[in-house]
Motif scaffolding. Structure first.
Motif, PDB file in Angstrom:
ATOM      1  N   ALA A   1       0.831  -1.212   0.000  1.00 47.37           N
ATOM      2  CA  ALA A   1       0.000   0.000   0.000  1.00 47.37           C
ATOM      3  C   ALA A   1       0.861   1.255   0.000  1.00 47.37           C
ATOM      4  CB  ALA A   1      -0.935  -0.005   1.211  1.00 47.37           C
ATOM      5  N   HIS A   2       1.988   1.212   0.691  1.00 45.81           N
ATOM      6  CA  HIS A   2       2.884   2.365   0.735  1.00 45.81           C
ATOM      7  C   HIS A   2       3.530   2.597  -0.637  1.00 45.81           C
ATOM      8  CE1 HIS A   2       3.328   0.664   5.049  1.00 45.81           C
ATOM      9  NE2 HIS A   2       2.281   1.490   4.986  1.00 45.81           N
ATOM     10  N   VAL A   3       3.933   1.505  -1.290  1.00 43.64           N
ATOM     11  CA  VAL A   3       4.521   1.621  -2.625  1.00 43.64           C
ATOM     12  C   VAL A   3       3.478   2.129  -3.616  1.00 43.64           C
ATOM     13  CG1 VAL A   3       5.511   0.312  -4.546  1.00 43.64           C
ATOM     14  CG2 VAL A   3       6.309  -0.093  -2.207  1.00 43.64           C
ATOM     15  N   ALA A   4       2.262   1.623  -3.515  1.00 45.65           N
ATOM     16  CA  ALA A   4       1.204   2.034  -4.441  1.00 45.65           C
ATOM     17  C   ALA A   4       0.943   3.534  -4.350  1.00 45.65           C
ATOM     18  CB  ALA A   4      -0.075   1.250  -4.153  1.00 45.65           C
ATOM     19  N   GLU A   5       0.941   4.079  -3.138  1.00 45.70           N
ATOM     20  CA  GLU A   5       0.727   5.519  -3.001  1.00 45.70           C
ATOM     21  C   GLU A   5       1.897   6.308  -3.573  1.00 45.70           C
ATOM     22  OE1 GLU A   5      -0.261   8.911   0.403  1.00 45.70           O
ATOM     23  OE2 GLU A   5      -0.272   6.774   0.940  1.00 45.70           O
ATOM     24  N   ALA A   6       3.121   5.832  -3.331  1.00 49.29           N
ATOM     25  CA  ALA A   6       4.297   6.521  -3.866  1.00 49.29           C
ATOM     26  C   ALA A   6       4.300   6.511  -5.388  1.00 49.29           C
ATOM     27  CB  ALA A   6       5.566   5.873  -3.321  1.00 49.29           C
ATOM     28  N   VAL A   7       3.935   5.384  -5.991  1.00 48.58           N
ATOM     29  CA  VAL A   7       3.888   5.288  -7.453  1.00 48.58           C
ATOM     30  C   VAL A   7       2.812   6.201  -8.008  1.00 48.58           C
ATOM     31  CG1 VAL A   7       3.360   3.744  -9.381  1.00 48.58           C
ATOM     32  CG2 VAL A   7       4.871   2.973  -7.542  1.00 48.58           C
ATOM     33  N   GLN A   8       1.691   6.315  -7.308  1.00 46.37           N
ATOM     34  CA  GLN A   8       0.606   7.175  -7.765  1.00 46.37           C
ATOM     35  C   GLN A   8       1.066   8.623  -7.895  1.00 46.37           C
ATOM     36  OE1 GLN A   8      -2.366   6.126  -8.710  1.00 46.37           O
ATOM     37  NE2 GLN A   8      -3.126   8.178  -9.196  1.00 46.37           N
ATOM     38  N   TYR A   9       1.924   9.068  -6.970  1.00 47.13           N
ATOM     39  CA  TYR A   9       2.431  10.433  -7.037  1.00 47.13           C
ATOM     40  C   TYR A   9       3.431  10.615  -8.174  1.00 47.13           C
ATOM     41  CZ  TYR A   9       0.417  10.991  -2.378  1.00 47.13           C
ATOM     42  OH  TYR A   9      -0.445  11.041  -1.314  1.00 47.13           O
ATOM     43  N   ARG A  10       3.923   9.500  -8.712  1.00 51.13           N
ATOM     44  CA  ARG A  10       4.890   9.598  -9.804  1.00 51.13           C
ATOM     45  C   ARG A  10       4.215   9.582 -11.166  1.00 51.13           C
ATOM     46  NH1 ARG A  10      10.318  11.062  -9.262  1.00 51.13           N
ATOM     47  NH2 ARG A  10      11.065  11.020 -11.391  1.00 51.13           N
ATOM     48  N   ARG A  11       2.991   9.160 -11.240  1.00 49.31           N
ATOM     49  CA  ARG A  11       2.321   8.967 -12.529  1.00 49.31           C
ATOM     50  C   ARG A  11       1.870  10.260 -13.172  1.00 49.31           C
ATOM     51  NH1 ARG A  11      -2.404   4.826 -12.260  1.00 49.31           N
ATOM     52  NH2 ARG A  11      -2.378   5.345 -14.474  1.00 49.31           N
ATOM     53  N   GLY A  12       1.742  11.326 -12.388  1.00 51.10           N
ATOM     54  CA  GLY A  12       1.112  12.518 -12.910  1.00 51.10           C
ATOM     55  C   GLY A  12       2.042  13.553 -13.477  1.00 51.10           C
ATOM     56  N   LEU A  13       3.228  13.185 -13.948  1.00 50.70           N
ATOM     57  CA  LEU A  13       4.136  14.172 -14.504  1.00 50.70           C
ATOM     58  C   LEU A  13       3.507  14.818 -15.727  1.00 50.70           C
ATOM     59  CD1 LEU A  13       7.547  12.320 -14.195  1.00 50.70           C
ATOM     60  CD2 LEU A  13       6.676  14.156 -12.774  1.00 50.70           C
ATOM     61  N   PRO A  14       3.760  16.099 -15.940  1.00 51.90           N
ATOM     62  CA  PRO A  14       3.084  16.819 -17.009  1.00 51.90           C
ATOM     63  C   PRO A  14       3.274  16.225 -18.377  1.00 51.90           C
ATOM     64  CG  PRO A  14       4.197  18.342 -15.525  1.00 51.90           C
ATOM     65  CD  PRO A  14       4.580  16.959 -15.109  1.00 51.90           C
ATOM     66  N   GLY A  15       4.415  15.634 -18.647  1.00 49.11           N
ATOM     67  CA  GLY A  15       4.653  15.042 -19.953  1.00 49.11           C
ATOM     68  C   GLY A  15       3.736  13.876 -20.245  1.00 49.11           C
ATOM     69  N   GLU A  16       3.069  13.357 -19.225  1.00 49.71           N
ATOM     70  CA  GLU A  16       2.205  12.188 -19.408  1.00 49.71           C
ATOM     71  C   GLU A  16       0.730  12.566 -19.432  1.00 49.71           C
ATOM     72  OE1 GLU A  16       5.295   9.399 -16.861  1.00 49.71           O
ATOM     73  OE2 GLU A  16       3.280   9.764 -16.148  1.00 49.71           O
ATOM     74  N   ILE A  17       0.424  13.871 -19.350  1.00 53.26           N
ATOM     75  CA  ILE A  17      -0.976  14.289 -19.381  1.00 53.26           C
ATOM     76  C   ILE A  17      -1.503  14.110 -20.796  1.00 53.26           C
ATOM     77  CG2 ILE A  17      -2.560  16.207 -18.987  1.00 53.26           C
ATOM     78  CD1 ILE A  17      -0.467  17.409 -17.165  1.00 53.26           C
ATOM     79  N   LYS A  18      -2.631  13.491 -20.947  1.00 52.43           N
ATOM     80  CA  LYS A  18      -3.207  13.250 -22.262  1.00 52.43           C
ATOM     81  C   LYS A  18      -4.256  14.310 -22.581  1.00 52.43           C
ATOM     82  CE  LYS A  18      -0.749   9.507 -22.552  1.00 52.43           C
ATOM     83  NZ  LYS A  18       0.437   9.470 -23.421  1.00 52.43           N
ATOM     84  N   ARG A  19      -4.238  14.722 -23.831  1.00 53.97           N
ATOM     85  CA  ARG A  19      -5.242  15.706 -24.236  1.00 53.97           C
ATOM     86  C   ARG A  19      -6.553  15.016 -24.529  1.00 53.97           C
ATOM     87  NH1 ARG A  19      -4.503  21.205 -27.457  1.00 53.97           N
ATOM     88  NH2 ARG A  19      -6.692  21.721 -27.680  1.00 53.97           N
TER      89      ARG A  19
END
Length: 501
Positions: free
Chosen positions: A483-501
């Motif tokens: 659960a701790h790893v899952a939360e940490a990974v979630q904060y890594r997924r939202g980098l601006p380069g990965e935002i989809k239009r």
């Protein structure tokens, strides 16, 4: 007596090297000659000192005056040498008794009326004076700042007459006995933020391990408001950290003793140059990253900064210090700051907004995000989209926890980190992570899968692991779980380069 020696201090980065101010009177045409690598401000001391001595009813020697600032290869700047030069002239011309000068150091800028004006860097100079075992004479306005150094006799003076009277035995300068007028830190309250539960949680995790943060989202969603609440969530400064932070502020003449122990929050404008941000100048001075030492550096509208300015942050984010090298000098400054940035998803700001249409073309969005390089984004630990809230949601949102409650949880986790590893999680190196970041089997498997699917670098892997360690510390867990790893990974997924239009 035609020769006098006064001890003073220069500034060289964070250090305050000793300067011997030698004053010699000789026959010849009346003039003042300054040698010893003085800059323009120091050369102008000739006129300030002459006027101050005459205004104070002293006799200016009708002889040739030579002032040597030793060592000769050390650059001398600002008006801090006015007072020692004036006292040296008085001693060399037998207008004051020179017998006790050896036990003193003195700094201070003189006005034309003989009044003493404050100088910057008083804390660094006081520290070195205490090590040398001498008393320090300085302007009265600098006394409270210098009093942060223990074991030093501080003799504040308001004008040149008081200093002369002290050495002539007419009236002694009193040792400064006042305590630094510090007050309890006053930070904005996190309870002011309505809604944004996930963003509030991310700030708590960031404060726990001193991790870097990137907030992105449409205008007016509370990104700047959230960033300004982070200093209040951080653990209290230790005595050593508070002195380090105060010393850097003192170099710029911006230290307020009443704000001692309060974490700095620096928010430079996006038009700032690289020297303003990381430090520079012919005589190197600290930049914003050093003024934010042991505090928060907040860069709002991140892509609006010049790309070269942002790239200059890469090394300090890793090392915690900056070396400013120039042709004639070099200086090291601390830069252990917590980096927080905010940006819009596109130039107009409304990409992905639920009610407002984005006017930007794909090329404009790509150029906007292209100002942020991969190596810089790779050094950001937590990234989160701060979504917009409607009027109904804002009105219905209950008040969240206040800063004091969250800070207590963060401080408890921080104390545990200090006991376990003597440093925050964000500062762990690779070998220390092997020792202090044990993973459950399920957590190790989840982390491996996330790294492979997201294509993260080795640096990003380590940063995710350190964030997971902070999440586990807040939960009071010794071993990092899935659960701790899952939360940490979630904060890594939202980098601006990965935002989809």
């Amino acid at each position: 007596m035609s020769l006098a020696l006064i001890t003073s201090r220069a500034l060289a980065g964070m250090d305050a090297p000793e300067v011997a101010v030698e004053v010699h009177l000789s026959n010849g045409l009346p003039a003042i000659s300054l040698v010893g690598l003085p800059d323009t401000e120091v050369k102008e001391a000739r006129d300030r000192v002459r006027a101050a001595l005459l205004t104070a009813q002293f006799e200016f020697p009708n002889r040739r005056v030579t002032v040597n600032l030793a060592p000769a290869d050390l650059p001398k700047e600002t008006g801090r040498f006015d007072l020692p030069i004036a006292v040296g002239i008085l001693a060399a011309s037998d207008q004051i008794k020179a017998g006790g000068l050896a036990g003193y150091e003195m700094v201070g800028e003189l006005s034309l009326s003989g009044e003493l004006r404050p100088v910057r860097g008083a804390l660094a100079m006081a520290w070195r004076a205490a090590q040398a075992g001498r008393k320090l004479i300085l302007p009265f306005e600098n006394a409270a700042e210098a009093a942060l150094v223990t074991g030093l006799a501080i003799l504040p003076a308001r004008n040149l007459l008081e200093v002369a009277a002290h050495f002539n035995g007419h009236s002694e300068l009193s040792v400064f006995a006042g305590e630094p007028m510090s007050r309890a830190p006053d930070y904005p309250d996190l309870a002011d933020v309505k809604g944004q539960v996930q963003a509030r949680r991310m700030l708590e995790v960031a404060a726990c391990g001193l991790h870097s943060v990137l907030l992105y989202g449409p205008p007016g969603t509370g990104k700047s408001m959230l960033a300004s609440r982070l200093p209040g969530l951080l653990p209290p400064l230790s005595e050593a950290e508070a002195l380090e932070s105060a010393a850097v502020q003192s170099l710029e003449g911006r230290f307020d003793p009443a704000r001692f122990r309060q974490r700095p929050f620096r928010a430079p404008h996006h038009s700032s140059s690289a020297p303003a941000l990381v430090g520079g100048g012919m005589v190197p001075r600290p930049g914003e990253i050093s003024l934010a030492h042991h505090g928060v550096l907040f860069l709002d509208e991140l892509p609006e900064f010049d790309r070269r300015v942002l790239e200059a942050l890469r090394e300090p984010l890793e090392t915690g210090h900056i070396t400013v090298s120039r042709a004639a000098s070099r200086a090291d400054f601390p830069a252990r700051f917590q980096f927080v940035a905010a940006m819009n998803p596109c130039p107009c700001g409304y990409l992905g907004h639920p009610t407002r249409a984005c006017r930007c073309t794909p090329d404009q969005v790509a150029r906007y995000r292209g100002k942020l390089s991969g190596p810089l984004l790779d050094r950001i630990d937590l990234s989160l989209e701060v979504g917009s809230l409607g009027a109904a949601e804002l009105q219905a949102a209950p008040s969240g926890e206040c800063t004091e409650v969250v800070r207590e949880r963060v401080a408890r986790a921080h104390r545990h980190q200090q006991t376990r590893q003597c440093k925050p999680n964000a500062h762990l190196n690779a070998s220390e992570m092997e020792r202090f970041c044990p993973l459950e089997d399920a957590a190790r498997s989840l982390l491996r899968t996330a790294i492979e699917r997201m294509g993260l670098s080795a640096r990003a892997y380590h940063r995710v692991l350190k964030v997971a360690r902070s999440v586990a510390d807040l939960a009071g867990a010794e071993v990092i779980g899935a659960a701790h790893v899952a939360e940490a990974v979630q904060y890594r997924r939202g980098l601006p380069g990965e935002i989809k239009r």
